[in-house]
Write a protein that holds these residues in place. Structure first.
Motif, mmCIF file in Angstrom:
data_model
loop_
_atom_site.group_PDB
_atom_site.id
_atom_site.type_symbol
_atom_site.label_atom_id
_atom_site.label_comp_id
_atom_site.label_asym_id
_atom_site.label_seq_id
_atom_site.Cartn_x
_atom_site.Cartn_y
_atom_site.Cartn_z
ATOM 1 N N GLY A 1 0.834 -1.203 0.000
ATOM 2 C CA GLY A 1 0.000 0.000 0.000
ATOM 3 C C GLY A 1 0.864 1.245 0.000
ATOM 4 O O GLY A 1 1.724 1.408 0.864
ATOM 5 N N ILE A 2 0.669 2.120 -0.982
ATOM 6 C CA ILE A 2 1.434 3.362 -1.091
ATOM 7 C C ILE A 2 0.431 4.505 -1.233
ATOM 8 O O ILE A 2 -0.340 4.551 -2.191
ATOM 9 N N ASN A 3 0.430 5.424 -0.287
ATOM 10 C CA ASN A 3 -0.521 6.530 -0.276
ATOM 11 C C ASN A 3 0.219 7.856 -0.224
ATOM 12 O O ASN A 3 1.024 8.085 0.685
ATOM 13 N N PRO A 4 -0.040 8.752 -1.220
ATOM 14 C CA PRO A 4 0.598 10.071 -1.193
ATOM 15 C C PRO A 4 0.000 10.951 -0.110
ATOM 16 O O PRO A 4 -1.170 10.816 0.250
ATOM 17 N N ASN A 5 0.812 11.856 0.425
ATOM 18 C CA ASN A 5 0.354 12.830 1.421
ATOM 19 C C ASN A 5 0.704 14.246 0.976
ATOM 20 O O ASN A 5 1.878 14.530 0.736
ATOM 21 N N PRO A 6 -0.275 15.142 0.805
ATOM 22 C CA PRO A 6 -1.717 14.892 0.972
ATOM 23 C C PRO A 6 -2.276 14.142 -0.234
ATOM 24 O O PRO A 6 -1.761 14.272 -1.333
ATOM 25 N N PRO A 7 -3.356 13.362 -0.072
ATOM 26 C CA PRO A 7 -3.881 12.540 -1.165
ATOM 27 C C PRO A 7 -4.357 13.340 -2.366
ATOM 28 O O PRO A 7 -4.282 12.866 -3.493
ATOM 29 N N SER A 8 -4.854 14.571 -2.168
ATOM 30 C CA SER A 8 -5.421 15.358 -3.260
ATOM 31 C C SER A 8 -4.374 16.087 -4.078
ATOM 32 O O SER A 8 -4.671 16.625 -5.148
ATOM 33 N N SER A 9 -3.125 16.106 -3.611
ATOM 34 C CA SER A 9 -2.085 16.876 -4.305
ATOM 35 C C SER A 9 -1.494 16.064 -5.445
ATOM 36 O O SER A 9 -1.290 14.855 -5.339
ATOM 37 N N ALA B 1 9.471 9.996 -2.107
ATOM 38 C CA ALA B 1 8.041 9.725 -2.234
ATOM 39 C C ALA B 1 7.585 9.847 -3.675
ATOM 40 O O ALA B 1 6.809 9.019 -4.173
ATOM 41 N N THR B 2 8.066 10.863 -4.379
ATOM 42 C CA THR B 2 7.703 11.040 -5.791
ATOM 43 C C THR B 2 8.177 9.860 -6.625
ATOM 44 O O THR B 2 7.436 9.330 -7.468
ATOM 45 N N ASP B 3 9.407 9.419 -6.394
ATOM 46 C CA ASP B 3 9.950 8.274 -7.146
ATOM 47 C C ASP B 3 9.162 7.002 -6.836
ATOM 48 O O ASP B 3 8.861 6.217 -7.745
ATOM 49 N N LEU B 4 8.831 6.788 -5.563
ATOM 50 C CA LEU B 4 8.126 5.581 -5.188
ATOM 51 C C LEU B 4 6.717 5.541 -5.788
ATOM 52 O O LEU B 4 6.273 4.502 -6.289
#
Length: 225
Positions: free
Chosen positions: A77-85, A161-164
């Motif tokens: 599971g990989i979730n960006p923070n913030p999700p809307s960005s 985070a961007t690369d992942l």
């Protein structure tokens, strides 16, 4: 009878004679006993060492083989923070990886393994660790041991985070590295030899969409396997 020959009615020639104890002879005897005991223990120690050395040369022990046989991805599971960005400043990573190791003992004697720890890394960043408890492996045997590495919402910062996220969502290919040190000792006649370190270094590739392993390349003691 003169006074010199008789004192209080007793002859001086019949009196008992007392001699002071000879401390020098007692000390010499004690030193001799200590020296004999020291020589005896030294001889026994050398005899045991010689026997162990002869047996060690007779069996000619080999290094144990400890290889990563299978890797199972149970959850990613990989979730960006913030999700809307659209450009995430960080990402939260969660995954469960089950690793199955195969140990081979080709020796005529048993091998005792210490507790081993393995680390999963992404671009040099530790994500989680797994532990394989210590165990004893008899001679001429093959054994399988396993561990599960659980990564629970580990945060990666901007660039990583961007690369992942790109690797997971666009490429469907996340490269991870598994590192570990395995300590092993050989047992001869109830005696344990000094430890031997076995290094495990694996490059694995997982597919977040399929939740599976797609590639694995391992190094064992610096040799490709």
């Amino acid at each position: 009878m003169t006074s010199r020959d008789n004192v209080n009615g007793q002859s001086t020639s019949n009196r008992p004679h007392y001699y002071p104890p000879d401390h020098r002879s007692s000390s010499a005897s004690l030193k001799g006993c200590c020296c004999c005991l020291f020589l005896l223990f030294s001889f026994l120690a050398l005899l045991v060492l010689a026997i162990v050395l002869v047996i060690f040369l007779a069996v000619r022990p080999k290094k144990p083989q400890f290889d990563l046989e299978q890797v199972g991805v149970q959850y990613v599971g990989i979730n960006p923070n913030p999700p809307s960005s659209s450009t995430a400043t960080s990402a939260s990573v969660s995954l469960n990886i089950r690793m199955l190791f195969t140990t081979v003992n080709d020796n005529k004697i048993g091998i005792k393994y210490d507790e081993s720890r393995f680390t999963v890394m992404y671009k040099g960043i530790p994500l989680g660790r797994g532990i394989v408890p210590g165990f004893y492996q008899p001679a001429h045997s093959v054994r399988q041991v396993e561990t599960t590495i659980a990564v629970d919402r580990v945060n990666l910062l901007q660039a990583d985070a961007t690369d992942l996220i790109r690797d997971a969502t666009v490429n469907d290919r996340v490269e991870l590295r598994v590192l570990g040190e395995v300590g092993a000792k050989i047992r001869i006649l109830g005696l344990t030899s000094p430890g031997v370190e076995v290094s495990v270094d694996c490059q694995i590739v997982i597919s977040p969409r399929k939740q599976s392993l797609t590639d694995k390349q391992c190094g064992f003691d610096g040799l490709s396997v």
